[in-house]
Design a protein around this motif. Sequence first.
Motif, PDB file in Angstrom:
ATOM      1  N   PHE A 314       2.721   2.081 -29.933  1.00 29.97           N
ATOM      2  CA  PHE A 314       2.184   3.412 -30.215  1.00 29.97           C
ATOM      3  C   PHE A 314       1.614   4.013 -28.929  1.00 29.97           C
ATOM      4  O   PHE A 314       0.418   4.303 -28.841  1.00 29.97           O
ATOM      5  CB  PHE A 314       1.093   3.333 -31.282  1.00 29.97           C
ATOM      6  CG  PHE A 314       1.561   2.804 -32.613  1.00 29.97           C
ATOM      7  CD1 PHE A 314       2.035   3.662 -33.588  1.00 29.97           C
ATOM      8  CD2 PHE A 314       1.533   1.443 -32.884  1.00 29.97           C
ATOM      9  CE1 PHE A 314       2.465   3.185 -34.814  1.00 29.97           C
ATOM     10  CE2 PHE A 314       1.955   0.949 -34.113  1.00 29.97           C
ATOM     11  CZ  PHE A 314       2.427   1.824 -35.079  1.00 29.97           C
ATOM     12  N   PRO A 315       2.451   4.190 -27.905  1.00 34.85           N
ATOM     13  CA  PRO A 315       1.933   4.620 -26.595  1.00 34.85           C
ATOM     14  C   PRO A 315       1.289   6.001 -26.606  1.00 34.85           C
ATOM     15  O   PRO A 315       0.286   6.235 -25.926  1.00 34.85           O
ATOM     16  CB  PRO A 315       3.170   4.584 -25.698  1.00 34.85           C
ATOM     17  CG  PRO A 315       4.336   4.729 -26.628  1.00 34.85           C
ATOM     18  CD  PRO A 315       3.919   4.025 -27.879  1.00 34.85           C
ATOM     19  N   THR A 316       1.850   6.940 -27.363  1.00 35.20           N
ATOM     20  CA  THR A 316       1.288   8.287 -27.395  1.00 35.20           C
ATOM     21  C   THR A 316      -0.052   8.300 -28.121  1.00 35.20           C
ATOM     22  O   THR A 316      -1.002   8.962 -27.693  1.00 35.20           O
ATOM     23  CB  THR A 316       2.265   9.259 -28.085  1.00 35.20           C
ATOM     24  OG1 THR A 316       3.574   9.078 -27.548  1.00 35.20           O
ATOM     25  CG2 THR A 316       1.844  10.694 -27.872  1.00 35.20           C
ATOM     26  N   THR A 317      -0.137   7.555 -29.207  1.00 35.22           N
ATOM     27  CA  THR A 317      -1.406   7.430 -29.930  1.00 35.22           C
ATOM     28  C   THR A 317      -2.449   6.748 -29.065  1.00 35.22           C
ATOM     29  O   THR A 317      -3.619   7.166 -29.014  1.00 35.22           O
ATOM     30  CB  THR A 317      -1.189   6.632 -31.225  1.00 35.22           C
ATOM     31  OG1 THR A 317      -0.209   7.295 -32.032  1.00 35.22           O
ATOM     32  CG2 THR A 317      -2.479   6.497 -32.004  1.00 35.22           C
ATOM     33  N   LYS A 318      -2.054   5.711 -28.377  1.00 33.17           N
ATOM     34  CA  LYS A 318      -2.973   5.008 -27.481  1.00 33.17           C
ATOM     35  C   LYS A 318      -3.504   5.938 -26.398  1.00 33.17           C
ATOM     36  O   LYS A 318      -4.703   5.926 -26.079  1.00 33.17           O
ATOM     37  CB  LYS A 318      -2.249   3.808 -26.853  1.00 33.17           C
ATOM     38  CG  LYS A 318      -3.073   3.046 -25.827  1.00 33.17           C
ATOM     39  CD  LYS A 318      -2.259   1.915 -25.235  1.00 33.17           C
ATOM     40  CE  LYS A 318      -2.991   1.232 -24.089  1.00 33.17           C
ATOM     41  NZ  LYS A 318      -2.180   0.144 -23.488  1.00 33.17           N
ATOM     42  N   SER A 319      -2.623   6.756 -25.836  1.00 37.21           N
ATOM     43  CA  SER A 319      -3.044   7.693 -24.805  1.00 37.21           C
ATOM     44  C   SER A 319      -4.052   8.697 -25.351  1.00 37.21           C
ATOM     45  O   SER A 319      -5.053   9.013 -24.698  1.00 37.21           O
ATOM     46  CB  SER A 319      -1.818   8.425 -24.248  1.00 37.21           C
ATOM     47  OG  SER A 319      -2.191   9.398 -23.303  1.00 37.21           O
ATOM     48  N   GLU A 320      -3.802   9.195 -26.557  1.00 32.89           N
ATOM     49  CA  GLU A 320      -4.742  10.141 -27.178  1.00 32.89           C
ATOM     50  C   GLU A 320      -6.096   9.490 -27.412  1.00 32.89           C
ATOM     51  O   GLU A 320      -7.150  10.104 -27.187  1.00 32.89           O
ATOM     52  CB  GLU A 320      -4.151  10.645 -28.497  1.00 32.89           C
ATOM     53  CG  GLU A 320      -5.110  11.416 -29.387  1.00 32.89           C
ATOM     54  CD  GLU A 320      -5.660  12.667 -28.729  1.00 32.89           C
ATOM     55  OE1 GLU A 320      -6.794  13.059 -29.067  1.00 32.89           O
ATOM     56  OE2 GLU A 320      -4.963  13.263 -27.881  1.00 32.89           O
ATOM     57  N   LEU A 321      -6.099   8.233 -27.837  1.00 26.38           N
ATOM     58  CA  LEU A 321      -7.358   7.542 -28.106  1.00 26.38           C
ATOM     59  C   LEU A 321      -8.150   7.282 -26.830  1.00 26.38           C
ATOM     60  O   LEU A 321      -9.378   7.392 -26.816  1.00 26.38           O
ATOM     61  CB  LEU A 321      -7.080   6.213 -28.823  1.00 26.38           C
ATOM     62  CG  LEU A 321      -6.642   6.301 -30.287  1.00 26.38           C
ATOM     63  CD1 LEU A 321      -6.199   4.939 -30.793  1.00 26.38           C
ATOM     64  CD2 LEU A 321      -7.771   6.845 -31.151  1.00 26.38           C
ATOM     65  N   THR A 322      -7.462   6.923 -25.766  1.00 24.42           N
ATOM     66  CA  THR A 322      -8.158   6.524 -24.539  1.00 24.42           C
ATOM     67  C   THR A 322      -8.575   7.719 -23.679  1.00 24.42           C
ATOM     68  O   THR A 322      -9.555   7.623 -22.939  1.00 24.42           O
ATOM     69  CB  THR A 322      -7.269   5.592 -23.700  1.00 24.42           C
ATOM     70  OG1 THR A 322      -6.007   6.231 -23.443  1.00 24.42           O
ATOM     71  CG2 THR A 322      -7.015   4.287 -24.429  1.00 24.42           C
ATOM     72  N   ARG A 323      -7.864   8.817 -23.776  1.00 22.90           N
ATOM     73  CA  ARG A 323      -8.114   9.933 -22.856  1.00 22.90           C
ATOM     74  C   ARG A 323      -9.046  10.993 -23.436  1.00 22.90           C
ATOM     75  O   ARG A 323      -9.652  11.752 -22.700  1.00 22.90           O
ATOM     76  CB  ARG A 323      -6.781  10.577 -22.462  1.00 22.90           C
ATOM     77  CG  ARG A 323      -5.868   9.664 -21.664  1.00 22.90           C
ATOM     78  CD  ARG A 323      -4.505  10.269 -21.442  1.00 22.90           C
ATOM     79  NE  ARG A 323      -4.575  11.527 -20.716  1.00 22.90           N
ATOM     80  CZ  ARG A 323      -3.524  12.296 -20.450  1.00 22.90           C
ATOM     81  NH1 ARG A 323      -2.328  11.925 -20.880  1.00 22.90           N
ATOM     82  NH2 ARG A 323      -3.656  13.419 -19.777  1.00 22.90           N
ATOM     83  N   ASN A 324      -9.136  11.078 -24.743  1.00 23.74           N
ATOM     84  CA  ASN A 324      -9.927  12.131 -25.373  1.00 23.74           C
ATOM     85  C   ASN A 324     -10.958  11.548 -26.336  1.00 23.74           C
ATOM     86  O   ASN A 324     -10.702  10.541 -26.988  1.00 23.74           O
ATOM     87  CB  ASN A 324      -9.011  13.107 -26.131  1.00 23.74           C
ATOM     88  CG  ASN A 324      -7.986  13.758 -25.225  1.00 23.74           C
ATOM     89  OD1 ASN A 324      -8.313  14.258 -24.159  1.00 23.74           O
ATOM     90  ND2 ASN A 324      -6.724  13.741 -25.641  1.00 23.74           N
ATOM     91  N   ASP A 325     -12.112  12.196 -26.410  1.00 28.44           N
ATOM     92  CA  ASP A 325     -13.171  11.860 -27.353  1.00 28.44           C
ATOM     93  C   ASP A 325     -13.649  10.406 -27.222  1.00 28.44           C
ATOM     94  O   ASP A 325     -13.290   9.539 -28.032  1.00 28.44           O
ATOM     95  CB  ASP A 325     -12.703  12.118 -28.792  1.00 28.44           C
ATOM     96  CG  ASP A 325     -13.869  12.182 -29.771  1.00 28.44           C
ATOM     97  OD1 ASP A 325     -14.992  11.810 -29.386  1.00 28.44           O
ATOM     98  OD2 ASP A 325     -13.648  12.598 -30.919  1.00 28.44           O
ATOM     99  N   PRO A 326     -14.497  10.105 -26.224  1.00 32.59           N
ATOM    100  CA  PRO A 326     -14.998   8.740 -26.048  1.00 32.59           C
ATOM    101  C   PRO A 326     -15.824   8.246 -27.227  1.00 32.59           C
ATOM    102  O   PRO A 326     -15.867   7.033 -27.496  1.00 32.59           O
ATOM    103  CB  PRO A 326     -15.841   8.843 -24.766  1.00 32.59           C
ATOM    104  CG  PRO A 326     -16.140  10.298 -24.598  1.00 32.59           C
ATOM    105  CD  PRO A 326     -14.984  11.027 -25.187  1.00 32.59           C
TER     106      PRO A 326
END
Length: 564
Positions: A314-326
Amino acid sequence: MSPVPNAIINLYRAGELAAELTKFHDVSDRDEQSFVGVCVHLHNDGLIDLVDIPSQPQFANIEGHDFFTVQQFYCDAIPDLRTNADALMECCRILIERGGADLAANQPNGAFRKWCARNPREGSAIIQRARAGDHLAKRFVTFAIQASEDVRAAIDFIIEFDDERRLFGMAALAGMGFTDTASAQQSIQTLETFISEAESDNVRANALHAASDILKRTKDSGTASRLVIAGSRCAGPSTLHCLAQVIWLQQDLLSEEALTAALNALETTSPEHLGTIRTLDLALSRLLTTQRGAIGLNFITAKLRDGQLTLEKFPTTKSELTRNDPNRLYELIIKWLRSGNAFLCDNADDLIPFEETNPFDANITLFNLKSAEQLFICRKAIGFLFLRPVTCCSIIVSILRGAEPDTEEKIVEMLFDPLLLNYSGSAIEYLKGISVDDPAYAAIQKALSKHDAYLSGLRATGTIEELHPSDYERDIVLRRSYDQMRDAQKAAEKQSVLLELAHRSTLLYGKRSLAYIQGENGESRATTLDLHSVGISYELPRRDIIDPVGLDYVIRVFRAERLQ
């Protein structure tokens, strides 16, 4: 006749026109004087036969980029051709089959649809032949129906037939314009029966796909939610894939109940169905940016719990989780650590960037946890995030901010041992940066005092040369490190997009490179590129060198224990 048409005719008679079609011919200004226009004109005059060329032996030798150049030529030419429907369908069949699994392979279908729209009599004949069971006509009847915008014909195919023609009728509905609401509603009613009641997974998936395509135009949220809920019941692999597409592309039309039902069904998706997993990844990354993101977080938690999939899928989901909203990332990691599930905790480590430039600034009081749960999370953080010392420390600090006094002492001891016993670099710098007015400040100072005392004790011993490794042992370690770095570099190069595009040169010495670039006027000009070093550093745990077995045991205990 001008030289260009004569040359084309000569190439055709010599059997060499197929090779000429592989060359790029500008079609931006499409007219009778363009290459495509001239070829169409010659074909319509009976001087050449374009639809026969794909079946010639010479055409079979065209591959790769050359083939798709030819295919594009035919997509431009087909709508204007005057030809027999059977010959044209056979021509399109060959072009599509030769395209293989490439996403562009089906483009001739669109050109054939345009041809049917311009030749309605032939299109109607194809529909009638498909009704009678003609194999070639059945294959292209979808596009003939779409060209005629005959909704009634598509519905008749769906109702009357129980073979592949039912699917062709559904596909025809999916590509229609539906200028009136009544025909769209009639089509939805027909499809809903198959979405709810069909025994065939393939039929249900095609019906849901067609209905969702119609709903893109009608924007009927209630109907969309009802159909998705119906499709979610006992969904097979094909229907699951279609549900993933609907969530990705049309989630704005779905109610929270429909989203939840679809995602609950998609939890059964096989890890082997990578196409569905990839579509789910895109759907989840989009869902996480909305106010209903919690539904997506619940799904990804449930899907990773059994260990059959990881966040790498789930690379796109992972990117969204890590880059936005800490804050969202912090709450998710705490939830996974609190679960004690080894697979979720392993995936929590994948959510932490290597650089660790953004430690969490949070307070555990939001979770209203008991003291035992707070200690448990600290131990899980150490067990699974031990190689992420700054992030691990920030999680422990967040718990210290809401810990009871008796719990605080135990957490301080864990912060010191094993974390600060092993890391005296970035973790110490992070802890020293905690402000005086922070609720965890006093507890952190205790841990730092223990660390300072420990280092003082180590330094008091002085240098013991007998414990230093020999030159031979140092050389072995250096060689091993070199081999590991070389293997890592080669593995990274295999995934590099740039190395696929650019020419690679190896410079043996020097501080800059010199290259010559051809200018617009044909003159060469020199350009220089100064070379700089590129590197990265990371801190190894101290006890991994002194006592690797003991450290490994401690980490394993922290990972394996359960909350009592």
